[in-house]
Design a protein around this motif. Structure first.
Motif, PDB file in Angstrom:
ATOM      1  N   TRP A 203      -4.776  34.589  12.440  1.00 23.92           N
ATOM      2  CA  TRP A 203      -3.325  34.669  12.440  1.00 23.92           C
ATOM      3  C   TRP A 203      -2.747  33.693  11.426  1.00 23.92           C
ATOM      4  O   TRP A 203      -3.266  32.584  11.248  1.00 23.92           O
ATOM      5  CB  TRP A 203      -2.755  34.310  13.803  1.00 23.92           C
ATOM      6  N   SER A 204      -1.635  34.069  10.842  1.00 24.45           N
ATOM      7  CA  SER A 204      -0.914  33.158   9.954  1.00 24.45           C
ATOM      8  C   SER A 204      -0.171  32.123  10.812  1.00 24.45           C
ATOM      9  O   SER A 204       0.013  32.320  12.021  1.00 24.45           O
ATOM     10  CB  SER A 204       0.104  33.934   9.111  1.00 24.45           C
ATOM     11  N   ASP A 205       0.256  31.037  10.195  1.00 24.59           N
ATOM     12  CA  ASP A 205       1.044  30.024  10.908  1.00 24.59           C
ATOM     13  C   ASP A 205       2.312  30.647  11.498  1.00 24.59           C
ATOM     14  O   ASP A 205       2.721  30.302  12.599  1.00 24.59           O
ATOM     15  CB  ASP A 205       1.433  28.872   9.978  1.00 24.59           C
ATOM     16  N   GLU A 206       2.912  31.579  10.764  1.00 23.60           N
ATOM     17  CA  GLU A 206       4.122  32.259  11.244  1.00 23.60           C
ATOM     18  C   GLU A 206       3.820  33.092  12.487  1.00 23.60           C
ATOM     19  O   GLU A 206       4.616  33.128  13.429  1.00 23.60           O
ATOM     20  CB  GLU A 206       4.721  33.147  10.147  1.00 23.60           C
ATOM     21  N   GLU A 207       2.671  33.765  12.505  1.00 23.63           N
ATOM     22  CA  GLU A 207       2.304  34.572  13.673  1.00 23.63           C
ATOM     23  C   GLU A 207       2.044  33.684  14.894  1.00 23.63           C
ATOM     24  O   GLU A 207       2.412  34.036  16.017  1.00 23.63           O
ATOM     25  CB  GLU A 207       1.065  35.415  13.365  1.00 23.63           C
TER      26      GLU A 207
ATOM     27  N   GLN B  69       3.418  30.697  15.453  1.00 26.95           N
ATOM     28  CA  GLN B  69       4.727  30.210  15.903  1.00 26.95           C
ATOM     29  C   GLN B  69       5.505  31.305  16.627  1.00 26.95           C
ATOM     30  O   GLN B  69       6.112  31.067  17.664  1.00 26.95           O
ATOM     31  CB  GLN B  69       5.547  29.668  14.719  1.00 26.95           C
ATOM     32  N   GLU B  70       5.483  32.510  16.102  1.00 31.67           N
ATOM     33  CA  GLU B  70       6.171  33.640  16.746  1.00 31.67           C
ATOM     34  C   GLU B  70       5.599  33.894  18.145  1.00 31.67           C
ATOM     35  O   GLU B  70       6.335  34.163  19.095  1.00 31.67           O
ATOM     36  CB  GLU B  70       6.037  34.893  15.880  1.00 31.67           C
TER      37      GLU B  70
END
Length: 192
Positions: free
Chosen positions: A49-53, A55-56
């Motif tokens: 997962w990306s950092d954005e994923e 956090q989401e």
């Protein structure tokens, strides 16, 4: 003594529940599963997962997950013994918006439902709980983040690291407890 206790991974079995929920969410994403079982933490490269994923995921799920957390084994037993021994238990946790829509309400309801005895709840605006420890004259703070324990110790706050599956590599020279029975022994020795 005034004993500071973090909530997640000290009082709760936080990582266990987060991993279960990451696995469920991963099936909805790319279904790659755990790509790095040796990652330093669940949200730090274990999944693709990306950092954005990440956090989401926390923003959309953390409050729901927190409501279903269980206490760590023997946690309530030893917290009650500490209270009987005359210690004040001050819960200091970094639970904030946007991960929690109503951090105080969610936390207090969970504590009441689980019948966790304590004297005071403080929701820290920062992961670094040094100022809250100093302000509340904490004699020993128990936290699961080695980096935070190191910061607190550097600022004169005694700290014990509560071991988890993911922080064992970071112990170095930190005093640590492997479970609640061990923590109780160490607090009792500290008092002497």
């Amino acid at each position: 003594m005034n004993i500071g206790l973090d909530i997640d991974n000290v009082i709760t079995a936080f990582d266990e529940k987060i991993l279960q929920n990451f696995l469920i969410e991963d099936k909805k994403k790319r279904n790659a599963g755990i790509i790095n079982p040796n990652a330093s933490h669940i949200n730090n490269g274990m999944f693709d997962w990306s950092d954005e994923e990440v956090q989401e995921f926390y923003v959309n799920n953390m409050e729901r997950i927190a409501k279903g957390l269980r206490t760590r084994r023997n946690c309530k037993k030893y917290m009650n013994k500490m209270i009987e021994d005359g210690h004040s238990l001050i819960l200091i946790s970094h639970r904030v918006f946007p991960d929690y829509k109503e951090p105080e309400k969610t936390t207090l309801e969970w504590l009441a439902k689980r019948k966790v005895n304590f004297h005071k709840l403080i929701l820290s605006k920062s992961p670094d709980k040094t100022s809250e420890c100093i302000e509340n004259k904490i004699d020993i703070m128990i936290d699961d983040r080695a980096s935070q324990c190191k910061k607190m110790r550097a600022n004169g706050v005694n700290c014990i690291l509560m071991l988890t599956k993911y922080n064992k590599r970071e112990i170095n020279d930190l005093p640590y407890a492997k479970d609640w029975a061990d923590l109780y022994r160490k607090v009792t020795q500290w008092k002497k």
